[in-house]
Design a protein around this motif. Structure first.
Motif, PDB file in Angstrom:
ATOM      1  N   PRO A  75     -12.194   4.839  -5.289  1.00 19.61           N
ATOM      2  CA  PRO A  75     -11.772   5.077  -6.378  1.00 19.61           C
ATOM      3  C   PRO A  75     -10.599   6.141  -6.021  1.00 19.61           C
ATOM      4  N   ILE A  76     -10.676   7.024  -5.142  1.00 18.04           N
ATOM      5  CA  ILE A  76      -9.669   7.865  -4.583  1.00 18.04           C
ATOM      6  C   ILE A  76      -8.558   7.117  -4.035  1.00 18.04           C
ATOM      7  N   LEU A  77      -8.949   6.182  -3.098  1.00 22.36           N
ATOM      8  CA  LEU A  77      -8.124   5.289  -2.574  1.00 22.36           C
ATOM      9  C   LEU A  77      -7.175   4.355  -3.401  1.00 22.36           C
ATOM     10  N   ARG A  78      -7.775   3.920  -4.414  1.00 21.62           N
ATOM     11  CA  ARG A  78      -6.838   3.175  -5.451  1.00 21.62           C
ATOM     12  C   ARG A  78      -5.867   4.114  -6.128  1.00 21.62           C
ATOM     13  N   CYS A  79      -6.107   5.396  -6.231  1.00 20.28           N
ATOM     14  CA  CYS A  79      -5.245   6.294  -6.816  1.00 20.28           C
ATOM     15  C   CYS A  79      -4.158   6.752  -5.862  1.00 20.28           C
ATOM     16  N   LEU A 135      -0.838  -6.967  -0.722  1.00 18.91           N
ATOM     17  CA  LEU A 135      -1.955  -6.537  -0.192  1.00 18.91           C
ATOM     18  C   LEU A 135      -3.172  -6.397  -1.267  1.00 18.91           C
ATOM     19  N   TYR A 136      -4.114  -6.641  -0.938  1.00 18.20           N
ATOM     20  CA  TYR A 136      -5.523  -6.295  -1.689  1.00 18.20           C
ATOM     21  C   TYR A 136      -6.302  -5.374  -0.724  1.00 18.20           C
ATOM     22  N   VAL A 137      -6.564  -4.233  -1.182  1.00 14.10           N
ATOM     23  CA  VAL A 137      -7.208  -3.195  -0.357  1.00 14.10           C
ATOM     24  C   VAL A 137      -8.407  -2.635  -0.991  1.00 14.10           C
ATOM     25  N   ARG A 138      -9.444  -2.460  -0.277  1.00 14.58           N
ATOM     26  CA  ARG A 138     -10.657  -1.611  -0.850  1.00 14.58           C
ATOM     27  C   ARG A 138     -11.201  -1.117   0.417  1.00 14.58           C
ATOM     28  N   ALA A 184     -13.671  -7.306  -7.822  1.00 12.30           N
ATOM     29  CA  ALA A 184     -14.662  -7.095  -6.744  1.00 12.30           C
ATOM     30  C   ALA A 184     -14.412  -5.661  -6.215  1.00 12.30           C
ATOM     31  N   GLY A 185     -13.534  -5.032  -6.938  1.00 15.69           N
ATOM     32  CA  GLY A 185     -13.055  -3.589  -6.612  1.00 15.69           C
ATOM     33  C   GLY A 185     -11.795  -3.362  -5.601  1.00 15.69           C
ATOM     34  N   PHE A 186     -11.024  -4.473  -5.355  1.00 16.57           N
ATOM     35  CA  PHE A 186      -9.745  -4.399  -4.467  1.00 16.57           C
ATOM     36  C   PHE A 186      -8.648  -3.747  -5.490  1.00 16.57           C
ATOM     37  N   ALA A 187      -7.785  -3.045  -4.818  1.00 17.44           N
ATOM     38  CA  ALA A 187      -6.589  -2.843  -5.669  1.00 17.44           C
ATOM     39  C   ALA A 187      -5.344  -3.744  -4.969  1.00 17.44           C
ATOM     40  N   ARG A 188      -4.556  -4.289  -5.826  1.00 16.25           N
ATOM     41  CA  ARG A 188      -3.337  -5.041  -5.324  1.00 16.25           C
ATOM     42  C   ARG A 188      -2.119  -4.088  -5.564  1.00 16.25           C
ATOM     43  N   VAL A 189      -1.387  -4.153  -4.237  1.00 13.37           N
ATOM     44  CA  VAL A 189      -0.279  -3.342  -4.211  1.00 13.37           C
ATOM     45  C   VAL A 189       0.903  -4.416  -3.485  1.00 13.37           C
ATOM     46  N   PRO A 190       2.128  -4.249  -3.579  1.00  9.11           N
ATOM     47  CA  PRO A 190       3.167  -4.981  -3.021  1.00  9.11           C
ATOM     48  C   PRO A 190       3.284  -4.534  -1.573  1.00  9.11           C
ATOM     49  N   SER A 191       3.640  -5.487  -0.700  1.00 11.04           N
ATOM     50  CA  SER A 191       3.915  -5.360   0.759  1.00 11.04           C
ATOM     51  C   SER A 191       5.481  -5.694   0.787  1.00 11.04           C
ATOM     52  N   VAL A 224      -8.508  -5.341   4.114  1.00 10.28           N
ATOM     53  CA  VAL A 224      -7.207  -5.478   3.591  1.00 10.28           C
ATOM     54  C   VAL A 224      -7.047  -6.997   3.383  1.00 10.28           C
ATOM     55  N   ILE A 225      -6.681  -7.525   2.346  1.00  5.98           N
ATOM     56  CA  ILE A 225      -6.250  -8.983   2.097  1.00  5.98           C
ATOM     57  C   ILE A 225      -4.642  -8.946   2.509  1.00  5.98           C
ATOM     58  N   LYS A 226      -4.377  -9.446   3.572  1.00  2.00           N
ATOM     59  CA  LYS A 226      -2.957  -8.809   4.172  1.00  2.00           C
ATOM     60  C   LYS A 226      -1.779  -9.956   3.765  1.00  2.00           C
ATOM     61  N   GLU A 227      -0.920  -9.570   2.908  1.00  2.02           N
ATOM     62  CA  GLU A 227       0.262 -10.176   2.795  1.00  2.02           C
ATOM     63  C   GLU A 227       0.270 -11.626   2.246  1.00  2.02           C
ATOM     64  N   PHE A 228      -0.305 -11.756   1.116  1.00  4.38           N
ATOM     65  CA  PHE A 228      -0.498 -13.288   0.600  1.00  4.38           C
ATOM     66  C   PHE A 228       0.590 -13.407  -0.349  1.00  4.38           C
ATOM     67  N   PRO A 229       1.184 -14.349  -0.391  1.00  6.19           N
ATOM     68  CA  PRO A 229       2.329 -14.646  -1.519  1.00  6.19           C
ATOM     69  C   PRO A 229       1.906 -14.569  -2.831  1.00  6.19           C
ATOM     70  N   ALA A 230       2.730 -14.335  -3.744  1.00  5.97           N
ATOM     71  CA  ALA A 230       2.408 -14.041  -5.091  1.00  5.97           C
ATOM     72  C   ALA A 230       1.701 -15.436  -5.727  1.00  5.97           C
ATOM     73  N   LYS A 231       1.890 -16.613  -5.030  1.00  9.12           N
ATOM     74  CA  LYS A 231       1.352 -17.813  -5.784  1.00  9.12           C
ATOM     75  C   LYS A 231       0.076 -17.756  -6.006  1.00  9.12           C
ATOM     76  N   TYR A 232      -0.723 -16.858  -4.936  1.00  6.16           N
ATOM     77  CA  TYR A 232      -2.212 -16.763  -4.781  1.00  6.16           C
ATOM     78  C   TYR A 232      -2.894 -15.699  -5.693  1.00  6.16           C
ATOM     79  N   ARG A 233      -2.072 -15.311  -6.559  1.00  8.71           N
ATOM     80  CA  ARG A 233      -2.539 -14.053  -7.461  1.00  8.71           C
ATOM     81  C   ARG A 233      -3.822 -14.625  -8.345  1.00  8.71           C
ATOM     82  N   PRO A 234      -3.517 -16.000  -8.831  1.00 12.95           N
ATOM     83  CA  PRO A 234      -4.740 -16.321  -9.745  1.00 12.95           C
ATOM     84  C   PRO A 234      -6.051 -16.638  -8.689  1.00 12.95           C
ATOM     85  N   THR A 235      -5.534 -17.179  -7.684  1.00  8.80           N
ATOM     86  CA  THR A 235      -6.664 -17.406  -6.650  1.00  8.80           C
ATOM     87  C   THR A 235      -7.564 -16.290  -6.329  1.00  8.80           C
TER      88      THR A 235
END
Length: 419
Positions: A388-392, A377-380, A196-203, A178-189
């Motif tokens: 793929p199941i987790l992403r769903c 949150l970026y999760v994989r 790389a297969g991570f899913a992004r969801v809001p915290s 988990v890439i934990k709780e990064f502000p939205a300003k980092y979305r391009p970064t």
């Protein structure tokens, strides 16, 4: 059904669940193409980090600089395994340091009581159900940030970490990253993690209130509806019928920690959702080690401390991080609103332009016209089969589902913004 048949059925189901767990959680042998974790991304302990030339300047532009991460490791959640990714440039010099920690994560921790009750029944048969050994990149106390001297170095560091992190995770027998709780300003970064297969969801988001006003009264007159202004004024008039409440700004709060910490525990105990639990040592260390960025506001009545608010400053913004209230008087005196008023008044007088607040307690913030400040949150999962199941499933597990009030904020859509 005979008791022996019930026993056989339960035993068979239990064995089936264990078989599924062993099969799905088995670490795959296939690694990401081109991932070379040993040459550009290394994992070090705090002791080894002392020799890293990048660390003293890491996160220097943030209120939570390298000193904050050291305090967190020393004083909060000693059961976590704290480590650091050191990312090297083409010359082999460390250019980015990214803290992380390892824990056993309960994926249902943020769900409702009914869901947790159902899960408890399943866990009688499958103790590890939706509990995963997890690697979290970021900070164990609040939102995280990505290190780097400038944006190009942050993007290059993120790209190299995204290509190597799964190899490191599998070597540590990690199931969830988990890439934990990064502000939205980092979305391009951090877009490379999505690739790389991570899913992004809001915290659960932070909030922000612009305070470009001459005074708190000016803010109420220009930003709030008349009904809300009238209600706030009646709230503050309550203080006129009670012994005076006085605010002071403290530096090192060690001498009064015995009075302050129980107030924090009262707020913590009343919260429906729990994040990190602070310690007295954490609060004391902030004032001692980061006096340039920490501000402790303390309210007393008849000489007794009845409230405090730990804030941190960054640029022209002040961040309300943690609050403590004496509930023997807090509700009668409306201490939460008193604290907000006094901190904003101080911030305006000292040239700050934004008042930011941590997650939760969204109802008063909504009425005070805060805007949501999204964090992601970026999760994989480390298994190519399960991921793929987790992403769903993630849209049903993400924490904002438990806060329906968030939808009332005018910029709610920014939580899920895909652009």
């Amino acid at each position: 059904m005979r008791p022996i048949d019930v026993l056989i059925d339960v035993y068979g189901l239990s064995e089936l669940l264990r078989f599924i767990e062993r099969t799905l959680y088995a670490s795959p042998t296939r690694t990401e193409a081109g991932a070379k974790p040993g040459d550009r991304v290394t994992v070090v302990t705090r002791a080894a980090l002392a020799q890293c030339s990048r660390w003293p300047s890491a996160f220097a532009s943030e209120r939570k600089d390298h000193r904050f991460y050291e305090i967190v490791e020393d004083t909060i959640n000693p059961e976590f395994e704290y480590r650091y990714f050191v990312i090297h440039d083409d010359r082999g010099e460390p250019c980015t340091v990214q803290p992380f920690f390892v824990l056993d994560q309960d994926l249902l921790a943020g769900m409702g009581s009914h869901t947790r009750a159902v899960a408890a029944t399943i866990r009688h048969l499958w103790p590890g159900f939706l509990k995963l050994r997890t690697l979290m990149v970021g900070c164990a106390a609040g939102e995280g940030h990505f290190d780097g001297a400038d944006e190009p170095s942050r993007q290059e560091g993120a790209r190299r970490l995204a290509s190597a992190i799964m190899c490191h995770a599998r070597a540590m027998k990690i199931r969830l990253v988990v890439i934990k709780e990064f502000p939205a300003k980092y979305r391009p970064t951090l877009a490379c993690f999505m690739q790389a297969g991570f899913a992004r969801v809001p915290s659960l988001p932070m909030t922000r209130l612009e305070i470009k006003y001459g005074s708190f009264d000016d803010y109420m007159c220009r930003a709030l509806h008349s009904a809300r202004r009238a209600k706030l004024r009646r709230t503050f008039q309550t203080l006129n019928r009670a012994p005076p409440v006085e605010m002071s700004l403290e530096g090192d709060i060690t001498p009064i920690i015995g009075e302050i910490y129980p107030l924090y525990l009262q707020v913590y105990a009343r919260s429906k959702q729990h994040f990190e639990k602070l310690t007295p040592e954490f609060l004391c260390a902030l004032g001692q080690a980061i006096p340039d960025k920490s501000r402790f506001f303390v309210w007393r009545q008849s000489g007794k401390i009845i409230a405090f608010n730990l804030c941190m400053v960054q640029g022209d913004a002040i961040y309300s991080e943690y609050i403590g209230l004496d509930y023997a008087v807090a509700l009668d005196l409306h201490l939460y609103f008193v604290a907000v008023r006094d901190v904003i008044t101080w911030a305006i007088a000292n040239g700050y332009r934004s008042y930011c607040s941590s997650a939760l307690s969204y109802e008063p913030k909504f009425h005070l016209r805060h805007r949501l400040d999204p964090i992601d949150l970026y999760v994989r999962h480390t298994s190519a089969v399960i991921n793929p199941i987790l992403r769903c499933l993630l849209p049903w597990l993400e924490p904002t589902r438990q806060e329906p009030l968030l939808r009332k904020f005018e910029n709610y859509d920014e939580l899920w913004d895909r652009s």
